[in-house]
Design a protein around this motif. Structure first.
Motif, mmCIF file in Angstrom:
data_model
loop_
_atom_site.group_PDB
_atom_site.id
_atom_site.type_symbol
_atom_site.label_atom_id
_atom_site.label_comp_id
_atom_site.label_asym_id
_atom_site.label_seq_id
_atom_site.Cartn_x
_atom_site.Cartn_y
_atom_site.Cartn_z
ATOM 1 N N ILE A 180 39.289 -24.463 19.175
ATOM 2 C CA ILE A 180 38.666 -23.064 19.260
ATOM 3 C C ILE A 180 37.340 -22.868 19.978
ATOM 4 O O ILE A 180 37.187 -22.131 20.662
ATOM 5 C CB ILE A 180 38.851 -22.801 17.686
ATOM 6 N N PRO A 181 36.314 -23.598 19.382
ATOM 7 C CA PRO A 181 35.089 -23.626 20.085
ATOM 8 C C PRO A 181 35.383 -24.280 21.545
ATOM 9 O O PRO A 181 34.801 -23.594 22.457
ATOM 10 C CB PRO A 181 34.129 -24.558 19.482
ATOM 11 N N VAL A 182 36.075 -25.263 21.781
ATOM 12 C CA VAL A 182 36.280 -25.658 23.259
ATOM 13 C C VAL A 182 36.770 -24.550 24.155
ATOM 14 O O VAL A 182 36.633 -24.306 25.267
ATOM 15 C CB VAL A 182 37.180 -26.831 23.294
ATOM 16 N N GLY A 183 38.013 -23.846 23.392
ATOM 17 C CA GLY A 183 38.631 -22.904 24.047
ATOM 18 C C GLY A 183 37.924 -21.649 24.431
ATOM 19 O O GLY A 183 37.983 -21.099 25.635
ATOM 20 N N LEU A 184 37.014 -21.224 23.595
ATOM 21 C CA LEU A 184 36.165 -20.215 23.706
ATOM 22 C C LEU A 184 35.023 -20.645 24.966
ATOM 23 O O LEU A 184 34.533 -19.580 25.942
ATOM 24 C CB LEU A 184 35.310 -19.785 22.500
ATOM 25 N N ILE A 185 34.585 -21.718 24.911
ATOM 26 C CA ILE A 185 33.732 -22.160 26.245
ATOM 27 C C ILE A 185 34.529 -21.887 27.419
ATOM 28 O O ILE A 185 33.819 -21.511 28.346
ATOM 29 C CB ILE A 185 33.416 -23.737 25.762
ATOM 30 N N ASN B 176 37.050 -20.134 28.399
ATOM 31 C CA ASN B 176 37.266 -18.816 28.415
ATOM 32 C C ASN B 176 35.877 -18.223 29.092
ATOM 33 O O ASN B 176 36.130 -17.414 30.096
ATOM 34 C CB ASN B 176 37.664 -18.127 27.348
ATOM 35 N N ILE B 177 34.936 -18.344 28.611
ATOM 36 C CA ILE B 177 33.556 -17.652 29.133
ATOM 37 C C ILE B 177 33.047 -18.439 30.294
ATOM 38 O O ILE B 177 32.855 -17.602 31.142
ATOM 39 C CB ILE B 177 32.339 -18.163 28.072
ATOM 40 N N VAL B 178 33.407 -19.667 30.471
ATOM 41 C CA VAL B 178 33.073 -20.263 31.859
ATOM 42 C C VAL B 178 33.948 -19.664 33.007
ATOM 43 O O VAL B 178 33.552 -19.267 34.044
ATOM 44 C CB VAL B 178 33.296 -21.819 31.844
ATOM 45 N N MET B 179 35.310 -19.575 32.576
ATOM 46 C CA MET B 179 36.164 -18.865 33.732
ATOM 47 C C MET B 179 35.776 -17.534 33.941
ATOM 48 O O MET B 179 36.042 -16.957 35.042
ATOM 49 C CB MET B 179 37.792 -19.227 33.300
ATOM 50 N N ILE B 180 35.372 -16.716 32.924
ATOM 51 C CA ILE B 180 35.168 -15.130 33.208
ATOM 52 C C ILE B 180 34.000 -15.245 34.275
ATOM 53 O O ILE B 180 33.803 -14.652 35.040
ATOM 54 C CB ILE B 180 34.768 -14.475 31.892
ATOM 55 N N LEU B 181 32.805 -16.207 33.714
ATOM 56 C CA LEU B 181 31.579 -16.020 34.678
ATOM 57 C C LEU B 181 31.871 -16.421 35.923
ATOM 58 O O LEU B 181 31.056 -16.216 37.109
ATOM 59 C CB LEU B 181 30.561 -16.900 33.831
ATOM 60 N N THR B 182 32.736 -17.362 36.173
ATOM 61 C CA THR B 182 33.091 -17.857 37.590
ATOM 62 C C THR B 182 34.026 -17.149 38.361
ATOM 63 O O THR B 182 34.496 -17.514 39.524
ATOM 64 C CB THR B 182 33.392 -19.437 37.501
ATOM 65 N N ASN B 183 34.677 -15.911 37.464
ATOM 66 C CA ASN B 183 35.685 -15.221 38.341
ATOM 67 C C ASN B 183 37.204 -16.070 38.550
ATOM 68 O O ASN B 183 37.723 -15.659 39.406
ATOM 69 C CB ASN B 183 35.093 -14.652 39.610
ATOM 70 N N THR B 184 37.033 -16.891 37.564
ATOM 71 C CA THR B 184 38.767 -17.510 38.009
ATOM 72 C C THR B 184 39.522 -17.225 36.970
ATOM 73 O O THR B 184 40.623 -17.593 36.563
ATOM 74 C CB THR B 184 38.329 -19.054 37.661
ATOM 75 N N MET C 181 45.049 -25.029 29.307
ATOM 76 C CA MET C 181 44.617 -23.869 29.079
ATOM 77 C C MET C 181 44.251 -22.988 30.236
ATOM 78 O O MET C 181 44.450 -21.716 30.461
ATOM 79 C CB MET C 181 43.079 -23.735 27.933
ATOM 80 N N ILE C 182 43.549 -23.779 31.261
ATOM 81 C CA ILE C 182 43.207 -22.930 32.465
ATOM 82 C C ILE C 182 44.618 -22.549 33.330
ATOM 83 O O ILE C 182 44.372 -21.665 33.849
ATOM 84 C CB ILE C 182 42.576 -24.228 33.411
ATOM 85 N N ILE C 183 45.379 -23.474 33.387
ATOM 86 C CA ILE C 183 47.088 -23.172 33.988
ATOM 87 C C ILE C 183 47.352 -21.877 33.389
ATOM 88 O O ILE C 183 47.756 -20.933 33.916
ATOM 89 C CB ILE C 183 47.641 -24.164 33.839
ATOM 90 N N ILE C 184 47.385 -21.882 32.008
ATOM 91 C CA ILE C 184 47.782 -20.697 31.369
ATOM 92 C C ILE C 184 46.812 -19.598 31.475
ATOM 93 O O ILE C 184 47.683 -18.375 31.531
ATOM 94 C CB ILE C 184 48.216 -20.966 29.708
ATOM 95 N N ALA D 156 43.015 -22.154 39.671
ATOM 96 C CA ALA D 156 41.743 -21.457 39.300
ATOM 97 C C ALA D 156 41.047 -20.828 40.645
ATOM 98 O O ALA D 156 40.707 -19.646 40.417
ATOM 99 C CB ALA D 156 40.725 -22.135 38.460
ATOM 100 N N ILE D 157 40.885 -21.897 41.612
ATOM 101 C CA ILE D 157 40.423 -21.272 42.614
ATOM 102 C C ILE D 157 41.135 -20.195 43.584
ATOM 103 O O ILE D 157 40.628 -19.110 44.131
ATOM 104 C CB ILE D 157 40.147 -22.460 43.820
ATOM 105 N N ILE D 158 42.532 -20.452 43.758
ATOM 106 C CA ILE D 158 43.290 -19.412 44.322
ATOM 107 C C ILE D 158 43.125 -18.220 43.598
ATOM 108 O O ILE D 158 43.072 -17.019 44.103
ATOM 109 C CB ILE D 158 44.836 -19.947 44.027
ATOM 110 N N ASN D 159 43.040 -18.182 41.968
ATOM 111 C CA ASN D 159 42.963 -16.953 41.331
ATOM 112 C C ASN D 159 41.702 -16.207 41.639
ATOM 113 O O ASN D 159 41.449 -15.016 41.453
ATOM 114 C CB ASN D 159 43.125 -17.450 39.829
ATOM 115 N N ARG D 160 40.655 -17.040 41.563
ATOM 116 C CA ARG D 160 39.181 -16.593 42.084
ATOM 117 C C ARG D 160 39.246 -15.710 43.404
ATOM 118 O O ARG D 160 38.797 -14.583 43.321
ATOM 119 C CB ARG D 160 38.280 -17.742 41.977
ATOM 120 N N LYS D 161 40.058 -16.174 44.571
ATOM 121 C CA LYS D 161 40.266 -15.522 45.601
ATOM 122 C C LYS D 161 41.014 -14.016 45.451
ATOM 123 O O LYS D 161 40.421 -13.284 46.042
ATOM 124 C CB LYS D 161 40.664 -16.450 46.754
#
Length: 453
Positions: free
Chosen positions: A102-107, A109-117, A156-159, A435-440
């Motif tokens: 749970i703490p790892v997953g929250l981190i 998610n936050i990193v992916m939001i901040l990086t637009n992924t 998690m990243i893939i999902i 994740a990079i493709i998703n960011r674009k």
């Protein structure tokens, strides 16, 4: 650290029905929603989840005995027992990976939001157990807890990317605006459905077959409505199980009720989410640029109510039992998780645009392959269960499940890690590339939204 882990273990132990209202309330306050509205939204979401679980439990409680009777009636005997998702979730959370997921997953998610992924704020943290399940199996197969944690993160990243990609279809087909479904089990079937859908498009005649609920209702009138379709399928399952007339009718009416009540409970849940979803969009637009549309990530239970999803799932219950006997190499006796077959279809239904025929073809393929996957993963799942001090069913030497034991993404991540760090590197490249493709895509969408504004 022990206090932090203890806190998250306490949160995890509350269960989704209690945890979701608290998370929604806190999330609403953070986004600037009035306290009264945030409280009402959280409680409404909680009521919706409780209602969904009551109906889903009724589905399982009535389908389970029918399947058991079917198995006895036809003398089916297979060596690996399907113990169901509650056992799989308990096993996942009891693992080392599960303790910190749970703490790892929250981190993550936050990193992916901040990086637009990602565009998804995944508040469904209880369902992080799907990622922990994958990580636990990788940790056992490789002998490395570190590789297990990395595998869970990559899963998690893939999902999350799949959740973003399918969100417009969730909005259009399932009627869930502002919602994405980054669910570890459900999301794994969307890419497969996309491939199968494109193959069907290449087959003349077959590609023109379109069985949608709208067309069924138009052609058959009241007899094409979900309540009668569910009742009819329930009666058929009861007859196959060899029930008496009373039990056949009871099962039929219960299945009809399920097809009617699940969408109503999902709509109640959406009633609670809408003000939070609107507040999230406003919050993001004011404070961040280049974010595009934002989604709230939820349990895919909110999407199981589509008539095609439920109807096709009920058709596949007896088919899955018989496929288990007929498929060479399968050792899994499907039982406890037959009630979660609708979760497989939550994202398949939008991919096939509500076409029941294509959904059924997808279902037959993924369940047939899924039985072989769950057979292959059974030894690892059994070891994970023993490590978690899980009490094995009487007479069972190995256990597995459809959720997540038959999950193709879990299987792929586990088996590619048989090659050690080389396999992990391959999965990492795939996850980061997605994740990079998703960011674009997100940045392009945000730019288009700015131009329209």
């Amino acid at each position: 650290m022990s206090y932090i882990l203890g806190f998250f273990n306490f949160i995890q132990g509350l269960g989704a029905n209690v945890m979701m209202p608290i998370i929604i309330f806190i999330f609403g306050i953070i986004l600037g929603t009035e306290k009264g509205k945030a409280l009402r939204a959280g409680l409404t979401v909680g009521v919706g989840f409780i209602g969904l679980n009551l109906v889903i439990n009724a589905l399982g409680a009535n389908l389970g005995p029918a399947v058991e009777q079917m198995i006895k009636r036809f003398g089916l005997s297979l060596s690996v027992i399907d113990v169901g998702w509650p056992a799989a979730a308990a096993i996942a959370f009891a693992s080392t990976v599960g303790m910190i997921i749970i703490p790892v997953g929250l981190i993550v998610n936050i990193v992916m939001i901040l990086t637009n992924t990602t565009q998804t704020v995944d508040v469904d943290i209880w369902d992080y157990w799907h990622f922990a399940f994958t990580g636990a199996l990788v940790a056992i197969s490789t002998g490395s807890q570190m590789m297990g944690v990395i595998a869970a993160v990559l899963n998690m990243i893939i999902i999350m990317v799949i959740g973003d990609y399918t969100a417009p279809g969730v909005e259009k087909t399932l009627g869930l605006p502002g919602v994405s479904l980054p669910h570890g089990f459900t999301g794994a079937y969307a890419p497969i459905a996309i491939v199968i859908n494109k193959i069907i498009d290449l087959i003349p005649g077959v590609r023109d077959i379109d069985i949608s609920m709208e067309k069924v209702q138009k052609r058959f009138g009241v007899f094409g409505e979900p309540i009668l379709i569910g009742t009819s399928l329930g009666i058929i399952i009861g007859i196959i199980a060899g029930y008496g007339i009373k039990d056949v009718l009871t099962l039929g009416i219960t299945m009809g009720a399920v097809l009617v009540l699940i969408p109503k409970m999902a709509s109640l849940l959406m009633e609670g989410l809408l003000p939070i979803s609107d507040a999230a969009s406003e919050f993001i637009n004011k404070r961040f640029s280049k974010k595009g549309k934002m989604y709230i990530g939820l349990d895919s239970a909110v999407g199981v109510g589509h008539p095609v999803t439920l109807s096709v799932s009920l058709i596949l219950v007896p088919l899955t039992v018989f496929m288990a006997v007929l498929i060479p190499g399968n050792k899994v006796l499907p039982f406890a998780d037959l009630a979660v077959i609708p979760w497989m279809f939550v994202l398949i239904t939008p991919v096939v645009n509500g076409n029941g025929f294509r959904a059924l073809i997808n279902g037959i393929i993924v369940l047939a392959v899924g039985l072989l996957i769950s057979t292959n993963l059974a030894p690892l799942i059994t070891i994970a269960a023993q490590n978690a001090n899980y009490t094995m069913p009487s007479g069972a030497t190995q256990i597995s499940s459809i959720c997540d034991g038959a999950n193709p993404l879990t299987w792929l991540i586990v088996r590619i890690n048989d090659f050690g760090w080389i396999g992990m590197a391959v999965i990492a490249v795939v996850a980061i590339s997605l994740a990079i493709i998703n960011r674009k895509r997100i940045l392009k969408e945000a730019h288009e939204m700015e131009q329209k504004a």
